[in-house]
Design an enzyme around this catalytic site. Structure first.
Site, PDB file in Angstrom:
ATOM      1  N   ASP A  32       0.882  -1.166   0.000  1.00  0.00           N
ATOM      2  CA  ASP A  32       0.000   0.000   0.000  1.00  0.00           C
ATOM      3  C   ASP A  32       0.914   1.208   0.000  1.00  0.00           C
ATOM      4  O   ASP A  32       2.128   1.075   0.170  1.00  0.00           O
ATOM      5  CB  ASP A  32      -0.916  -0.008   1.238  1.00  0.00           C
ATOM      6  CG  ASP A  32      -2.225   0.736   0.999  1.00  0.00           C
ATOM      7  OD1 ASP A  32      -2.159   1.954   0.729  1.00  0.00           O
ATOM      8  OD2 ASP A  32      -3.302   0.117   1.074  1.00  0.00           O
ATOM      9  N   TYR A 135     -15.378   6.971 -10.809  1.00  0.00           N
ATOM     10  CA  TYR A 135     -14.950   5.752 -10.114  1.00  0.00           C
ATOM     11  C   TYR A 135     -15.462   4.518 -10.848  1.00  0.00           C
ATOM     12  O   TYR A 135     -14.710   3.566 -11.109  1.00  0.00           O
ATOM     13  CB  TYR A 135     -15.477   5.786  -8.679  1.00  0.00           C
ATOM     14  CG  TYR A 135     -15.265   4.524  -7.892  1.00  0.00           C
ATOM     15  CD1 TYR A 135     -14.011   4.195  -7.385  1.00  0.00           C
ATOM     16  CD2 TYR A 135     -16.329   3.660  -7.617  1.00  0.00           C
ATOM     17  CE1 TYR A 135     -13.820   3.034  -6.642  1.00  0.00           C
ATOM     18  CE2 TYR A 135     -16.147   2.508  -6.872  1.00  0.00           C
ATOM     19  CZ  TYR A 135     -14.891   2.204  -6.395  1.00  0.00           C
ATOM     20  OH  TYR A 135     -14.699   1.052  -5.661  1.00  0.00           O
TER      21      TYR A 135
END
Length: 278
Positions: A32, A135
């Protein structure tokens, strides 16, 4: 399996996947852009990296059998943000997977790729893309990217169109809930099914009020067990009659169907950040 990679490991859904994934491989590399994710599980290592860095993705995917790709902005956001994280970042994952001989990408797609379809149609997996936001548009791109890399480069993919993987706290979720246990089961089947080619599958639990047909993904062996109906009495008692002309109530994407492009849709859903801690 020798090595799995999990992107988006610092996120809410990633927090529930880390431990189960360690049981499916000798080595889990979680990644991440966060500086850290706290304690790691036995067999897990953490590498901080940005999806927009192709070289970093190549390094992380070196020697991996599969990558479980959950890294992205998990909400509607301005176009430039979506472009970098959710589109370019996804391209880098698939391109790095191809370059490093990774067999399969298990991808966290979303209902928002088809969010403007009406939920009473109970669409199947062949329904055309109909995104509700930038999105959702990025999810459409990634599903087509997955199809292209399978057809032209032999990288398998499972695109999991996740609905409401969160606590059930609204009437929409009675048909769209995906429990964390069923999410884990779906990811496991997406990994251990011997052959998947390019597969789409709805990320839904076994809800009575189901809003999509998963029969065309039966080969994955995904058999969800949880049912949002156990929450129905309490939820409906607190819900006034819904406006059946409001796209937020009628469309699969819920509030994402009505927000202005670039503005948060998650804010209207009341999602509880109940990520798993160790």
């Amino acid at each position: 399996m020798k090595k799995l990679v999990l992107t988006g490991a610092a996120g809410r859904l990633g927090s529930y996947l880390r431990e189960p994934l360690t049981k499916m491989c000798d080595e889990l590399v979680s990644t991440d852009r966060a500086e850290a994710i706290g304690k790691t599980y036995p067999g897990e290592t953490y590498v901080q990296a940005d999806l927009t860095d192709l070289a970093a993705m190549e390094t992380i995917l070196e020697g991996a059998d599969m990558v479980v790709h959950f890294g992205a902005i998990g909400d509607e956001a301005p176009w430039d943000d979506i472009l970098q994280s959710n589109i370019i970042g996804a391209y880098n994952v698939w391109e790095a997977a191809y370059r490093k001989g990774v067999r399969r990408v298990v991808y966290a797609s979303s209902v928002h790729a088809v969010g403007m379809h009406v939920k009473t149609d109970v669409i199947d997996l062949d329904a055309p893309h109909k995104p509700d936001t930038y999105y959702g548009l990025a999810k459409c791109f990634c599903e087509d990217l997955a199809s292209l890399y399978w057809d032209k480069r032999g990288v398998e993919a499972v695109c999991m169109r996740i609905f409401s993987a969160a606590q059930v706290n609204n009437a929409r979720a009675l048909g769209t809930w995906l429990s964390y246990d069923d999410l884990i089961h779906l990811v496991e089947r997406s990994i251990d099914t011997p052959v998947v080619g390019f597969t789409k599958v709805w990320g839904l639990s076994n809800n009575d009020r189901i809003v999509a047909d998963n029969s065309k993904a039966a080969h994955l062996g995904y058999r969800p067990k949880d049912n949002a109906e156990v929450f129905a009495k309490e939820i409906l008692a607190d819900t006034p009659p819904l406006d059946n002309k409001d796209p937020a109530n009628m469309c699969l994407g819920g509030p994402f169907a009505t927000v202005e492009l670039g503005n948060s849709g998650v804010a209207a859903l009341g999602v509880v950040d109940d990520r798993k801690e160790i």
